[in-house]
Motif scaffolding. Sequence first.
Motif, short mmCIF file in Angstrom:
data_model
loop_
_atom_site.label_atom_id
_atom_site.label_comp_id
_atom_site.label_asym_id
_atom_site.label_seq_id
_atom_site.Cartn_x
_atom_site.Cartn_y
_atom_site.Cartn_z
N THR A 53 0.80 -1.22 0.00
CA THR A 53 0.00 0.00 0.00
C THR A 53 0.84 1.27 0.00
O THR A 53 0.31 2.35 -0.11
CB THR A 53 -0.92 0.03 1.22
OG1 THR A 53 -0.10 -0.23 2.36
CG2 THR A 53 -2.01 -1.01 1.12
N SER A 54 2.13 1.16 0.15
CA SER A 54 2.89 2.39 0.25
C SER A 54 4.23 2.30 -0.47
O SER A 54 5.13 1.62 -0.04
CB SER A 54 3.14 2.71 1.72
OG SER A 54 4.11 3.71 1.82
N ILE A 55 4.31 3.00 -1.60
CA ILE A 55 5.58 3.03 -2.32
C ILE A 55 6.61 3.77 -1.47
O ILE A 55 7.76 3.40 -1.43
CB ILE A 55 5.39 3.75 -3.68
CG1 ILE A 55 4.51 2.93 -4.60
CG2 ILE A 55 6.71 4.08 -4.31
CD1 ILE A 55 5.12 1.68 -5.14
N TYR A 262 -0.05 -0.69 -13.44
CA TYR A 262 0.81 -0.77 -12.26
C TYR A 262 0.32 0.14 -11.13
O TYR A 262 0.52 -0.16 -9.95
CB TYR A 262 2.26 -0.47 -12.63
CG TYR A 262 2.88 -1.63 -13.39
CD1 TYR A 262 3.01 -2.89 -12.78
CD2 TYR A 262 3.31 -1.50 -14.70
CE1 TYR A 262 3.55 -3.97 -13.47
CE2 TYR A 262 3.85 -2.58 -15.40
CZ TYR A 262 3.97 -3.81 -14.77
OH TYR A 262 4.50 -4.88 -15.45
N ARG A 263 -0.32 1.26 -11.50
CA ARG A 263 -0.85 2.15 -10.45
C ARG A 263 -1.91 1.40 -9.65
O ARG A 263 -1.93 1.45 -8.43
CB ARG A 263 -1.45 3.41 -11.09
CG ARG A 263 -1.75 4.49 -10.08
CD ARG A 263 -2.21 5.78 -10.74
NE ARG A 263 -1.17 6.44 -11.51
CZ ARG A 263 -1.20 6.65 -12.83
NH1 ARG A 263 -2.25 6.25 -13.54
NH2 ARG A 263 -0.21 7.25 -13.45
N SER A 264 -2.79 0.68 -10.37
CA SER A 264 -3.88 -0.01 -9.68
C SER A 264 -3.33 -1.12 -8.77
O SER A 264 -4.00 -1.55 -7.84
CB SER A 264 -4.88 -0.58 -10.68
OG SER A 264 -4.26 -1.60 -11.41
N ARG A 265 -2.13 -1.58 -9.05
CA ARG A 265 -1.51 -2.60 -8.20
C ARG A 265 -0.60 -1.98 -7.14
O ARG A 265 0.14 -2.66 -6.45
CB ARG A 265 -0.71 -3.58 -9.08
CG ARG A 265 -1.63 -4.52 -9.84
CD ARG A 265 -0.97 -5.08 -11.08
NE ARG A 265 -1.83 -6.04 -11.76
CZ ARG A 265 -2.87 -5.71 -12.55
NH1 ARG A 265 -3.18 -4.43 -12.74
NH2 ARG A 265 -3.59 -6.64 -13.14
N GLU A 266 -0.62 -0.65 -7.10
CA GLU A 266 0.17 0.14 -6.12
C GLU A 266 1.66 -0.15 -6.19
O GLU A 266 2.35 -0.28 -5.19
CB GLU A 266 -0.39 -0.06 -4.70
CG GLU A 266 -1.79 0.51 -4.62
CD GLU A 266 -2.53 0.19 -3.34
OE1 GLU A 266 -2.32 -0.92 -2.81
OE2 GLU A 266 -3.32 1.03 -2.91
N LYS A 267 2.12 -0.27 -7.44
CA LYS A 267 3.55 -0.55 -7.64
C LYS A 267 4.26 0.60 -8.35
O LYS A 267 5.45 0.53 -8.59
CB LYS A 267 3.71 -1.82 -8.47
CG LYS A 267 3.20 -3.02 -7.74
CD LYS A 267 3.70 -4.31 -8.27
CE LYS A 267 3.36 -5.38 -7.26
NZ LYS A 267 3.51 -6.72 -7.78
#
Length: 301
Positions: A53-55, A262-267
């Motif tokens: 949940t947190s890059i 990739y945004r939707s996978r929080e990566k």
Amino acid sequence: MAALNRLLRAKRELSFSSSYSWMTTDNLWRSLSSSTFSEAAQLRRAPSSPPPTSIKAFSVPRDPKERNVQWVFLGCPGVGKGTYASRLSKLLGVPHIATGDLVREELSSSGPLFKQLAEIVNQGKLVSDEIIFNLLSQRLEAGEAKGESGFILDGFPRTIRQAEILEDVTDIDLVINLKLQENVLLEKCLGRRICSQCGGNFNIANIDIKGENGRPGIYMAPLLPPPHCASKLITRSDDTEEVVKARLRVYNEMSQPLEEFYRSREKLLEFDLPGGIPETWPKLLQALNLDDHDGKQSAAA
Ligand code: ADP
């Protein structure tokens, strides 16, 4: 790496040796390779995986028992993916695998794919997934034989389909999306020079754009070659104005869905380049929670 390689190979064999459609091939491939999925699943549970949940809370595994990083670089042609991916690969001790380099190696070897590849690349279009998977698989096999583990991928995936296949075969920890204003990208591609002897990358463009209408200015000093390379400089055949513009068009078409994937996978880590290497390298390290303790790669190099 081994899991990724085996699965890529399985996929390649199925897709090249049969007349199945991709859909059929995918289904077959999934059921055939189920045993290796457990390996990918184990990687997914590896303690080194960044918190999903947190890059910002991302940290690089330091315990040698943990696996090496598996990162992807996204970004427009000319943004500097190769430069920063290569620096990070040296810092982290993982291979930097650039599909563009694999394509160019194939072109320079004048192998059986030469004519087909030259035509596609020199029009700024994308090479077929089949060819890319074939080249990538060969590169991974060679790396596996040398005991490589982890990777920084540059130029792959470029399409949703490539991203989906990659997701099926292994777990990506982080996707770094390098961003730079569009007018700089063309100049950077046109200024790019390569030493035909040592392969060093240089850039003769002197970018100095004043800020206006709320947009920040940007300065990027040229990266000039040392005297022994100066007489051996060449340009990539696809770094002409017409082809760069076509590559930028193709990239922009493909990038939004890929970024969203990739945004939707929080990566996805978005990173705006603040300038040239001296300004960008320390900020990139900071964004990744990394230190270049040994100072092996000076920011100006
Ligand atoms: P760029 O500077 O445009 O990012 P690269 O060096 O990554 O270029 O790639 C050069 C060319 O190789 C691309 O224009 C494309 O034709 C081909 N290529 C590289 N990677 C891929 C890929 N993942 N899928 C399809 N084609 C690719």
